[in-house]
Structure formats: C-alpha cells, structure tokens
Write a protein that holds these residues in place. Structure first.
Motif, PDB file in Angstrom:
ATOM      1  N   GLU A 150      19.561 -10.874  -1.307  1.00 47.88           N
ATOM      2  CA  GLU A 150      19.036 -11.033  -0.047  1.00 47.88           C
ATOM      3  C   GLU A 150      19.805 -11.504   1.210  1.00 47.88           C
ATOM      4  O   GLU A 150      20.464 -12.548   1.074  1.00 47.88           O
ATOM      5  CB  GLU A 150      17.794 -12.472  -0.238  1.00 47.88           C
ATOM      6  N   PHE A 151      19.473 -10.550   2.109  1.00 55.22           N
ATOM      7  CA  PHE A 151      20.374 -10.559   3.487  1.00 55.22           C
ATOM      8  C   PHE A 151      19.694 -10.482   4.377  1.00 55.22           C
ATOM      9  O   PHE A 151      18.736 -10.021   4.556  1.00 55.22           O
ATOM     10  CB  PHE A 151      21.366  -9.669   3.405  1.00 55.22           C
ATOM     11  N   GLU A 152      20.179 -11.191   5.597  1.00 50.94           N
ATOM     12  CA  GLU A 152      19.395 -11.405   6.936  1.00 50.94           C
ATOM     13  C   GLU A 152      20.514 -11.337   8.017  1.00 50.94           C
ATOM     14  O   GLU A 152      21.400 -12.020   8.182  1.00 50.94           O
ATOM     15  CB  GLU A 152      18.770 -12.875   6.966  1.00 50.94           C
ATOM     16  N   THR A 153      20.538 -10.183   8.509  1.00 51.89           N
ATOM     17  CA  THR A 153      21.535  -9.771   9.770  1.00 51.89           C
ATOM     18  C   THR A 153      21.248 -10.501  11.051  1.00 51.89           C
ATOM     19  O   THR A 153      19.970 -10.160  11.660  1.00 51.89           O
ATOM     20  CB  THR A 153      21.584  -8.425   9.834  1.00 51.89           C
ATOM     21  N   VAL A 154      22.089 -11.410  11.660  1.00 51.39           N
ATOM     22  CA  VAL A 154      21.499 -12.100  12.821  1.00 51.39           C
ATOM     23  C   VAL A 154      22.418 -11.463  13.989  1.00 51.39           C
ATOM     24  O   VAL A 154      22.144 -11.821  15.133  1.00 51.39           O
ATOM     25  CB  VAL A 154      21.619 -13.526  12.777  1.00 51.39           C
ATOM     26  N   GLY A 155      23.317 -10.524  13.598  1.00 52.59           N
ATOM     27  CA  GLY A 155      24.075  -9.956  14.819  1.00 52.59           C
ATOM     28  C   GLY A 155      24.469  -8.661  14.235  1.00 52.59           C
ATOM     29  O   GLY A 155      25.132  -8.630  13.165  1.00 52.59           O
ATOM     30  N   ARG A 156      24.910  -7.690  15.222  1.00 56.73           N
ATOM     31  CA  ARG A 156      25.344  -6.648  14.754  1.00 56.73           C
ATOM     32  C   ARG A 156      25.910  -5.691  16.198  1.00 56.73           C
ATOM     33  O   ARG A 156      25.578  -6.294  17.273  1.00 56.73           O
ATOM     34  CB  ARG A 156      24.432  -5.472  14.228  1.00 56.73           C
ATOM     35  N   THR A 157      26.814  -4.591  15.847  1.00 60.51           N
ATOM     36  CA  THR A 157      27.368  -3.888  17.064  1.00 60.51           C
ATOM     37  C   THR A 157      26.163  -3.177  17.636  1.00 60.51           C
ATOM     38  O   THR A 157      25.321  -2.730  16.949  1.00 60.51           O
ATOM     39  CB  THR A 157      28.496  -3.168  16.807  1.00 60.51           C
ATOM     40  N   VAL A 158      26.418  -3.239  19.188  1.00 59.45           N
ATOM     41  CA  VAL A 158      25.218  -2.460  19.994  1.00 59.45           C
ATOM     42  C   VAL A 158      26.034  -0.901  20.199  1.00 59.45           C
ATOM     43  O   VAL A 158      25.294  -0.130  20.724  1.00 59.45           O
ATOM     44  CB  VAL A 158      24.715  -3.081  21.100  1.00 59.45           C
ATOM     45  N   ASP A 159      27.168  -0.919  19.977  1.00 57.01           N
ATOM     46  CA  ASP A 159      28.026   0.316  20.144  1.00 57.01           C
ATOM     47  C   ASP A 159      28.888   0.797  18.847  1.00 57.01           C
ATOM     48  O   ASP A 159      28.737   0.898  18.020  1.00 57.01           O
ATOM     49  CB  ASP A 159      28.789   0.390  21.630  1.00 57.01           C
ATOM     50  N   ASP A 160      30.106   0.436  19.293  1.00 62.23           N
ATOM     51  CA  ASP A 160      31.301   0.630  18.434  1.00 62.23           C
ATOM     52  C   ASP A 160      31.541  -0.307  17.402  1.00 62.23           C
ATOM     53  O   ASP A 160      31.370  -1.618  17.646  1.00 62.23           O
ATOM     54  CB  ASP A 160      32.505   0.837  18.918  1.00 62.23           C
ATOM     55  N   ALA A 161      31.756   0.039  16.106  1.00 62.82           N
ATOM     56  CA  ALA A 161      32.168  -1.203  15.069  1.00 62.82           C
ATOM     57  C   ALA A 161      33.587  -1.539  15.594  1.00 62.82           C
ATOM     58  O   ALA A 161      34.252  -0.950  16.184  1.00 62.82           O
ATOM     59  CB  ALA A 161      31.977  -0.442  13.707  1.00 62.82           C
TER      60      ALA A 161
END
Ligand code: KG4
Ligand code: ZN
Length: 337
Positions: A150-161
């Motif tokens: 079980e995972f919860e993503t709270v932040g991610r890239t909005v463009d390039d990784a």
C-alpha cells in the motif's frame, strides 16, 4: 518460497531467483546501454528486439547460478508496468508462457514498487511504514509506504524526472548517455558554488520541477559559446548535482517531518548519486531520522528487486491470470492488472 523474477521495462534484460522475499539466490542483468548510447538515448524498437534475443539466456543463467531448473521455482514474477510498452511485452509474454506451462503462479509487479523493495534485500530489518524518495530515469516521487503493498504518493515531478534531468544536462555538457554517472564523476573535480542555477517552484511543496533547471544549464552553455567563453564543465556538473540534490533532499525531509516519519529510504537509479547520498544522509542525521539506501548494484534496474516485491504481492494475493497485459503508465498507488 523461491521466486523467479523477470525485468524488461527499459534497456536492461534481467532475471533473478529470490528466496522468501529477502534473499538474492542469483541475479543477472544484461544491459543494452552501449548500443543505445550512439543514439543519445534508448531507442524503443531496439530495446524490444534485444530483450527478445536475450531473455532466454538471461533467465537460464539466473536459474543455473541458483543451481535450479524452472521446475524448482514456486512462482514467476514479472514487471508489467510502467515502462516502454514493447520492452515490457517481451518480459510479460515470456513470464506468462513459462508460468502457465509450469502450472505456477504469475505475479505482476509494478516497476517503481520494485525499486522501493530493493532496500528490503539490503536491509533485513527494514519494514513499512516509512517514507521513500524514488528518483529514477522516468520517475521522481515522494511516497508514503504504508505497507508492503500500500503506497500513497504525496509528491511527484510535474515535468522531467530527476534522472532525465541528469541525462539531458549531461548531454548539453558533452557527456555520453546515460549521463548521470558522468556528472557524478565530474562533480568531484569541480567547484559547486561557481555557477548559480535556479530552483524552480511548484504549487504543491512536495512536487518537483526539473525542466527549468535543465534549460538553465543549456542556456548557460549556449551563452558562453556565443561569447567565446570556456565553460568549466566539472564545476557546472558539481553545481547541477548540488542543486538537484538540494531540491530532492529539502523537499523529502520537509515531507518526512510534516508526515512524522523517523524512518526514510531512497530508491531508483539516481539513488546511486554520491552527492545525493551524502546530502540526504547528513540531513537525515541532523533530523534524527534513520535513512536506508540501496547498495549501488540494486539502485539501477535489476530483477532481484522485482522478485522481492513479487513475494509481498504474492502474500497479499495479487496474482495475475492469462489475460495479463503490459501497461506503459500506471500509478504506483493504484495498481490494476
Ligand atoms: O532506475 P533506473 O535504472 O531506470 C529507470 O527506471 O528509469 O534509472 C536510470 C537513471 C538514469 O537517468 C541515470 O542517468 C541515473 O539513473 N543515474 C544516475 C547515477 N547513476 C544512474 N544519476 C546520477 N548519478 C548517478 N551516479
Ligand atoms: Zn527503473
């Protein structure tokens, strides 16, 4: 329980045998990097064709090194998402054929969940819950790992990784593909305060944006070119690595503090970066957090991490059937097959 695992989501054909989720019995990685290097990036069709040619040999080698035959394994785990679709299809179809001909369970594994699981192979005491920063060629995520599945993503890239930014900046600096490791090496010889690079803002404080930073590097090089000025590549590499490491570290530590984690982990290809490892480990120590980092061979793509996550997916009852397909994009939090 012994799982034979297969990974073919990008430019590495890999197979491993994993015992009870945590022990690597064998692990084989065949990389295609040299061939893609002359094109400056991964060419999807070439990747698929090389997987097709290599997969039987790689799987046989993993079984041989484990002193086993396919009949001795209890289940087959395979990366089914996300990744290059033609590349994933090779592994998925191979795993499916093998699992159903042997009458063994087929376990679909999400590639990023696999990267996170790499830490379980090296750190036997690590158990969820904890917070993980995943930085790879295709993804940059801050993830709450609530349980093994079980995972919860709270932040991610909005463009390039992060890895993509490393590779694009490295290309502008004249390094071969994939350039992350070359920036890492050059940084050691440079002055990290020589050039000023921007830290792009994001609406969500835990999201990342690296495309402006990459453009700043490209512009800096072009401007110097036009003026006939020499760029100190080692220092530019050091400044870039330092800026990316600061962005990743600051946001990750801020998220861990806000959500109350004392246990944090790093994963993905960029986890191999020496500057990021140092900076994050100093920040974790300062904030009284235990930091788990994978050993270098488990940072990049490999099948051992897929076998490890596959074990926990199996325990959670996440078994695939004959309709299993490959999927190019899929959220880490909501896995569907
Ligand atoms: O996780 P990975 O092997 O593949 C994906 O799932 O994307 O990550 C590959 C990325 C590439 O962008 C590569 O340049 C980067 O990881 N990388 C590094 C280093 N080693 C690999 N980036 C910075 N420093 C390194 N030492
Ligand atoms: Zn990967």
């Amino acid at each position: 329980m012994q799982i034979l695992s297969i990974e073919s989501s990008c430019d590495e054909t890999a197979a491993a045998v994993i015992r009870d989720g945590r022990e690597i019995v064998s692990s084989v990685v065949a990389t295609q990097i040299e061939e893609h290097r002359m094109y400056g990036g991964v060419v999807p069709e070439i990747a698929s064709r090389r997987h097709c040619e290599s997969i039987v040999g790689v799987v046989n080698e993993a079984l041989e090194k484990a002193g086993m035959t396919a009949k001795d394994v209890d289940a087959i785990a395979v990366t089914f998402a996300p990744g290059l679709i033609g590349a994933l299809l090779v592994g998925v179809n191979f795993a499916k054929g093998l699992a159903f001909s042997l009458g063994k369970p087929l376990i679909p594994v999400h590639h990023i969940r696999g990267h996170i699981a790499a830490n379980y192979l090296a750190h036997k005491e690590l158990e969820p819950p904890y917070m993980c920063l995943v930085a790879s060629g295709g993804h940059s995520h801050i993830v709450r790992v609530n349980s093994y599945t079980e995972f919860e993503t709270v932040g991610r890239t909005v463009d390039d990784a992060a890895g993509e930014a490393f590779d694009k900046a490295a290309r502008a600096m004249g390094f071969p593909y994939p350039g992350g490791v070359f920036i890492d090496k050059a940084s050691k010889l440079g002055d990290p305060s020589k050039y000023k690079l921007p830290k792009p803002k994001t609406q969500n404080p835990y999201d990342f944006s690296f495309s402006g930073l990459k453009t700043a590097v490209i512009n800096l090089i072009h401007n110097a070119d036009q003026k006939g000025e020499e760029i100190d590549v080692n220092s530019l590499a050091a400044c870039f690595q330092n800026t990316v490491s600061e962005i990743l570290t600051d946001k990750f530590i801020a998220a861990a503090l806000e959500f109350g984690y004392k246990k944090i982990a790093l994963a993905g290809g960029v986890a191999a970066n020496s500057g990021l490892r140092e900076m994050l480990s100093a920040a974790a120590e300062k904030n009284g957090m235990a930091l788990y980092v994978p050993p270098l061979p488990l940072c990049g793509d490999n099948a051992a991490m897929i076998g490890c996550q596959g074990y926990y997916e199996f325990l959670a009852g996440n078994i695939g059937d004959e309709s299993l397909n490959a999927v190019a994009t899929m959220s880490l939090d909501k896995v569907k097959f």
